[in-house]
Scaffold this active site. Sequence first.
Site, short mmCIF file in Angstrom:
data_model
loop_
_atom_site.label_atom_id
_atom_site.label_comp_id
_atom_site.label_asym_id
_atom_site.label_seq_id
_atom_site.Cartn_x
_atom_site.Cartn_y
_atom_site.Cartn_z
N TYR A 4 -19.64 -48.60 19.72
CA TYR A 4 -20.76 -48.63 18.78
C TYR A 4 -22.01 -48.03 19.43
O TYR A 4 -22.28 -48.31 20.60
CB TYR A 4 -21.09 -50.08 18.39
CG TYR A 4 -20.01 -50.82 17.65
CD1 TYR A 4 -19.00 -51.48 18.32
CD2 TYR A 4 -20.03 -50.88 16.26
CE1 TYR A 4 -18.03 -52.18 17.64
CE2 TYR A 4 -19.05 -51.59 15.57
CZ TYR A 4 -18.06 -52.23 16.26
OH TYR A 4 -17.09 -52.92 15.59
N HIS A 61 -22.38 -48.90 12.57
CA HIS A 61 -20.95 -48.61 12.54
C HIS A 61 -20.52 -48.03 13.88
O HIS A 61 -21.32 -47.42 14.58
CB HIS A 61 -20.64 -47.59 11.45
CG HIS A 61 -20.82 -48.13 10.08
ND1 HIS A 61 -19.99 -49.09 9.55
CD2 HIS A 61 -21.73 -47.86 9.13
CE1 HIS A 61 -20.38 -49.38 8.34
NE2 HIS A 61 -21.44 -48.65 8.04
N LYS A 117 -14.15 -41.95 12.16
CA LYS A 117 -14.43 -42.13 13.58
C LYS A 117 -13.72 -41.02 14.34
O LYS A 117 -12.75 -40.46 13.85
CB LYS A 117 -13.90 -43.47 14.07
CG LYS A 117 -14.50 -44.68 13.38
CD LYS A 117 -13.91 -45.94 13.95
CE LYS A 117 -14.08 -47.13 13.03
NZ LYS A 117 -15.38 -47.25 12.41
#
Lengths: 426, 315
Positions: free
Chosen positions: B250, B258, B290
Amino acid sequence: MDDALELPNAPPKPVQGDEPDENSSGDEDSGADWTKLSSLNINRPIIPRRGEKEFEPAPGGGSGLQIHVLDRARSAMFDALRATRSTSSKAMSYAVWYPSIARAHVTLSRGIHFTSMGHSVPRKEENEEKTTKRLELLPEEAIYMIERGALFCTKAGGAPMSAQQAFSEMLGTEDMTLEKYQVYSYLKRLGYVVTRATPPSPFYPVTPPSSTSSTPLRHQSLFSRFTFHLTKLFSRFNWWRPLCINPWLRQHMSYEFIYKSLRFIPSGHNAPLHVKHTSASPYKIFYHLYKPSTPFKKTSPPPPDFSVVVVDARVTQMPTLRELDDLFGELPELPPPLSRQRHPQQGPQPARNQLPPAPPTPTTLWSWISSWVFKEPETPSPLPRRPNPFAALKAGKRIVVIAAVDAGNISFFRFGQGGFEDWPMM
Amino acid sequence: MTTDSRPIPIRIANQRAYIWDVDDIAVLRSQHRLCGILAGTLPHLSQQNVFLGVPLLLMPEEVVLLVEKKFAVLVNDPNAHQAPTAPQLQKWEEERDEFAKRHIVVNDTKISQNAATRSMSEDAMRKRKERMERKAAQPQQPPPVDMIPEESPAERTEATPTTDSRPSTPSSNAITVAYPVIIESASSTLEWYDTSAATYNTIEAAQAAGIWSYPSNLSERARCGVFRGLWEQGYFLGGGIKFGGDYLVYPGDPLRFHSHFVATVIESPVATLRPMEIVAHGRLGTATKKSHLLCGWNDEKKDVSYLSIEWAGFG
């Protein structure tokens, strides 16, 4: 035309907090917004929706607004964590923890928890001759009750136990690990009744063995099974001319017969596994799980709704075929899922029922004969519908739930034994 | 928040690391960028799993980092829970009884105050009187909590010390007036909790004492190294098992931000990497917005090399 376009004045859809957000899936830890918790009424708690998150802090440690919102979220979280475990003296239960037997002896039980927790054990008191039955809690049951603030537990000398001491001293006894306790408390918080699958002592109530015997074939020797399949194979048809048309057996010349004949490799879960038994497996059914709606009687628990295996995800490999097979071997076979009614019962049809009953026609001989002769063919009662094979395959014949715990992170997986051999498509 | 130089005591029991004091949790999160996972039941929200309470459970990597950076010490928790001496226990019992009495007195004055303010109309007075009479007629009134008490005298053995040590408030009061009973969460409030003989300042000392074993092999050393490497770059880290990796990375506190990466630890710079893994990681990372981070640990040089995978997205 799109309805939404024709109605420009339609109110915008409310933003749903728990919709999968743009930047991440919904499963991340710490996703809950603690700031919404603090404003709640303690007596009637409502679980707030998930909060929204941002992409990243502004350069230099975050903007002023970001820092402010973060501080607010943090202090809300810490305030909620500081809540004390305080219960009215009239609702508190009391117990004494005996480390030597890993049980908490309940000296005063109050509340509905004891309808599904604790079991009675005959014990000999230190000073007395006769044995008396007393209510005892397993380590996980005692910790859970302490955590809820419903049980005041002391050591044998009268020293009070904090929740911290309960975690330190009760875990590690009677096969209880932190991972297993976390799964236990997670399920208990959801309202399930959770019991041990293997009784830790002879006094622990167990489910009476079900009458459905497991498949007898599994217990045959390898050789007899082999010969069984072999004879089955040869008795069925001529090996060398599998599609030979026998003119006297034309009724067998269907696709079904042909496909059945082609299936000569033994299939299904009754076939033996050619995998050696490995040493002690971590995959053992540890908990039995009952839905809150299942009527549960503590002294004779019904067959469980689910069987749960708990493993430490950090040190455990994925289950092997043999381990899964062993797990399924302990479980009862489930009936195929009920097919959904395509036409739900329309209930009492009011229009027809409101009609006045027709006046009884006089039974003359002619009317009797005519009713007998011109009787309408009876509509055949609808056959029981064949369950949807895909639903049955998806549900599986046997189900085991595996809870993998990685440093406090619990993931539940459901493994089903698909009975593909039972549902041939042809 | 003021910078606290006092090392945080990490309570170790059964090879697991807990933080029980909320102030310590706050320091860990705000100053050391370590989150852990809450594992306990919140007493006032005990039928849900969204918000959990103390204890905070630390990942072994977090423990190793904290101790190596001298931010924390390890406490052998079962040993720190000493048996209380007789005077200590007596003092505790007196304090508890005092608390209960004080609460009963407070309640009584509250009731009389309420009565004074509420006595407005004759009608209300009469109704109140009737209620009082009804209450007096049935001494067992339901408690204010949502649990229905089931007095089971059969299960109550008189010989045990608990029953003796239960609050000895005046018996007439004890029947009718309820008072709160508090179960302590952290042991640090108890007078007989003594960590002085059970504290270890280094991982090696704790390993020698047999209360802690992490890291014990190459794979665990690699995890600690990668965790430390990412933490030193200013990231917050969380468990990544739900995203097919070892950690979630993070950019800020996970409460508000997020994660950007899912990190996987690779034990050696020459370890084999199968193409299927790249496809799977790329696929999962893209689906969750991601990037996947492959972190190769070099056990000889004690450093980490990072490689991120992202689908290029050419249509």
